[in-house]
Every structure is written in structure tokens, then in C-alpha cells.
Design an enzyme around this catalytic site. Structure first.
Site, mmCIF file in Angstrom:
data_model
loop_
_atom_site.group_PDB
_atom_site.id
_atom_site.type_symbol
_atom_site.label_atom_id
_atom_site.label_comp_id
_atom_site.label_asym_id
_atom_site.label_seq_id
_atom_site.Cartn_x
_atom_site.Cartn_y
_atom_site.Cartn_z
ATOM 1 N N LYS A 53 1.068 -1.297 0.220
ATOM 2 C CA LYS A 53 0.131 -0.067 0.047
ATOM 3 C C LYS A 53 1.045 1.218 0.034
ATOM 4 C CE LYS A 53 -3.920 -2.346 2.212
ATOM 5 N NZ LYS A 53 -4.481 -2.607 3.302
ATOM 6 N N GLN A 97 -4.393 -1.172 9.564
ATOM 7 C CA GLN A 97 -4.440 -2.318 9.053
ATOM 8 C C GLN A 97 -5.218 -3.442 9.896
ATOM 9 O OE1 GLN A 97 -3.675 -3.370 5.866
ATOM 10 N NE2 GLN A 97 -4.002 -5.255 6.114
ATOM 11 N N ASP A 120 -11.100 3.265 4.191
ATOM 12 C CA ASP A 120 -11.109 2.126 4.130
ATOM 13 C C ASP A 120 -12.826 1.636 4.023
ATOM 14 O OD1 ASP A 120 -9.433 -0.152 3.886
ATOM 15 O OD2 ASP A 120 -8.712 0.377 6.357
HETATM 16 N N1 GUN Z 1 -7.283 -6.523 6.446
HETATM 17 C C1 GUN Z 1 -7.510 -7.326 5.355
HETATM 18 N N2 GUN Z 1 -8.150 -6.630 4.238
HETATM 19 C C2 GUN Z 1 -8.169 -5.309 4.799
HETATM 20 C C3 GUN Z 1 -8.542 -4.033 4.120
HETATM 21 O O1 GUN Z 1 -8.946 -3.837 3.270
HETATM 22 N N3 GUN Z 1 -8.088 -2.874 5.064
HETATM 23 C C4 GUN Z 1 -7.767 -2.932 6.031
HETATM 24 N N4 GUN Z 1 -7.515 -1.904 6.796
HETATM 25 N N5 GUN Z 1 -7.332 -4.096 6.899
HETATM 26 C C5 GUN Z 1 -7.417 -5.287 6.101
#
Ligand code: GUN
Length: 291
Positions: A53, A97, A120
Site C-alpha cells: 500500500k 491494518q 477503508d
Molecule cells: N485486512 C484485510 N483487508 C483489509 C483492508 O481492506 N483494510 C484494512 N485496513 N485491513 C485489512
């Protein structure tokens, strides 16, 4: 006849080019879109997602504020960091995350994120707005799935869609997006889950099957209608001693046999994965544009 592959890498690259141009425009007005990234602990999959990311941000000219915190970080410390990012005008999106360590209340952290920076799309305000069809940040993986379908020319209007998996991150929001009265919705959606009596009964009559169960080979060739579109959201690590890492990634779909029956299919890796990060960039650029 073998199915056509939906190239998620290419579609993601096309969207990222569009975003790069938008970032340039914003920079010329003195705004550099910024993403605040928080990772707590050292889960290997989470480290690799977060690293990807951050790299994706830099590749399109965005700025990322990277925070790697130890697994023992307290809920209070994490809340303080989120609060600092909420107030920081250089940060337009905040990404915590998931999953978080067990001693931290995930919902409490998600609630603390300013909905205006909730790129998100996990804050209940964002989820609620999405459900009632108001403009909101859409969660990245389901939004990426919709974009893959739309950009591959798949007709959603009136389509029978079966989603396998009811998570808050994928299944539930995706079902909501696809039933919206909108050009990217208008589908008839069924959501199957661990308590569904006969999953194959549903998948066999689907025009579009979306697998988001988190289990390899959840969808096999005998479960699908000839010519169906199959989207695989699964990312499962399975042992593979021929790989340097000791594992390889597989989805939830039994790819080879299913691709003999489907008309269109996404691979793993290279299908939905690159789209998730792309839609995160999209939301962050959108947030910066609203400044
Ligand atoms: N863990 C698995 N997928 C995601 C996501 O799309 N965003 C976040 N913040 N954590 C995740």
C-alpha cells in the site's frame, strides 16, 4: 472452451494512471494526497499488504505517513495516534491494518477514525451511508470487485449474483453495493455462508459467483453454470516447498477445472488483489479532492 481471464493487474494499472494524473493536478494546487498507515504487530501477511500500500502511494506521487507499532501497543496509544492523524491536514486518509492484536477493541479504533478520512470505508457512518445509497467511501475490496466487473463489460443489471462469504470487509458490503439502484448495481443478490444448507444449489443458478469464503477450493467446477462469471476474492497461503518463501497463494476457487466451465474468471494472484490497493488510492485522492 477455457474462460477468458480478467486481468486485475492491467485494470488496476489503468485506474492508477488515471489517479496519477489527478494527483498531478492536486499537487499543482498545493495539495499532495496523503495516507496515514498504521500497522500494529508483525503478522507477515499484514506486513506485505501494508508495504504494498505504501509503495503504491509513492508510485502515483502520493505521500504516506508510515507507522509500524509493536504488538504490545496499548489501545490508548493507538487511539492517540488516530486522533493525531484526524487533526493532521497533510493526511487525507487513515488506514489501520486489520486484524489488530486481541487486546485492542477493533470497533473502538474504527469508530475513532474521522469519517471524512475513512478511506477503508469501515466506519459505521460510511457503512450506513453506503447502505442507504448516499455518497460515501466504499470499502476497497468490494469496490474493486465491482470495478473489475464493470470494466470487463459484465452486465450487472438484473444479473443473478451469488456471493459466498458474509464478512464485514467483503461479503456484506459487496451485497449492498450490488443491490443499489444504480448503473453499477441493480443485481439480484444471494449471500451464502457457513450455515447455508446447500451452497451449490445457489451457485449453480448464478450468472456471477463471487467467492469470499477464505478457504481453498470452496468453489469447484460442478458448482457453476456453464458461462458463469467467477470472481475469486480468496487469498490463502498454502505450503509449497518449491518456493523460496515456503508457500504459494491460492484463491477460494478451484481455478483450472472451473476455468473450463466459466466464461470469465479472475486469477489469484493478479485478479482482485491489485484492485484493493487501487481503490484505497482512489478513496484517498477523492478525499484530498474534497479539500
Ligand atoms: N485486512 C484485510 N483487508 C483489509 C483492508 O481492506 N483494510 C484494512 N485496513 N485491513 C485489512
Amino acid at each position: 472452451m477455457a474462460a477468458k481471464i480478467i486481468d486485475g493487474k492491467q485494470i488496476a494499472a489503468d485506474i492508477r494512471e488515471e489517479l496519477k494524473a489527478k494527483v498531478e493536478q492536486l499537487k499543482s494546487k498545493g495539495i499532495t494526497p496523503g495516507l496515514g498507515v498504521i500497522l500494529v504487530g508483525a503478522d507477515p501477511a499484514s506486513i506485505s499488504y501494508v508495504t504494498a500500500k505504501e509503495k503504491a502511494c509513492h508510485d502515483i506521487g502520493m505521500f504516506s505517513d508510515d507507522n509500524r507499532l509493536c504488538a504490545e501497543t496499548s489501545e490508548k496509544e493507538l487511539l492517540a495516534l488516530v486522533d493525531k492523524m484526524n487533526k493532521d491536514s497533510k493526511i487525507h486518509g487513515i488506514l489501520v491494518q486489520l486484524p489488530l492484536p486481541k487486546h485492542i477493541d477493533e470497533q473502538k479504533i474504527l469508530l475513532a477514525i474521522d469519517p471524512a478520512k475513512d478511506v477503508d470505508g469501515f466506519h459505521p457512518v460510511s457503512v450506513g451511508k453506503m447502505c442507504v445509497g448516499q455518497k460515501a467511501f466504499l470499502p476497497c475490496t468490494p469496490h474493486g470487485v465491482v470495478q473489475l466487473l464493470v470494466r470487463s463489460g459484465v452486465k450487472l443489471d438484473g444479473a443473478e449474483v451469488v456471493i459466498v462469504g458474509r464478512s464485514n470487509i467483503v461479503g456484506k458490503p459487496l451485497a449492498n453495493m450490488l443491490i443499489q439502484k444504480s448503473p453499477t448495481g441493480n443485481a439480484t443478490v444471494t449471500v451464502c455462508h457457513t450455515r447455508t444448507k446447500d451452497i451449490a444449489y445457489h451457485t449453480k443458478r448464478a450468472d456471477i459467483i463471487i467467492a469470499a469464503a477464505g478457504r481453498p477450493k470452496t468453489i469447484t467446477a460442478d458448482m457453476i453454470k456453464p458461462g458463469a462469471v467467477v470472481i475469486d476474492v480468496g487469498v490463502n497461503r498454502i505450503e509449497d516447498s518449491t518456493k523460496k518463501s515456503g508457500f504459494r497463494l491460492v484463491g477460494d476457487v478451484d481455478f483450472e477445472p472451473v476455468s473450463q466451465v466459466a466464461s470469465l474468471i479472475t486469477p489469484v494472484p493478479g485478479g482482485v488483489g491489485p484492485m484493493t490497493i487501487t481503490m484505497l488510492l482512489y478513496n484517498t485522492v477523492e478525499s484530498a479532492s474534497q479539500k
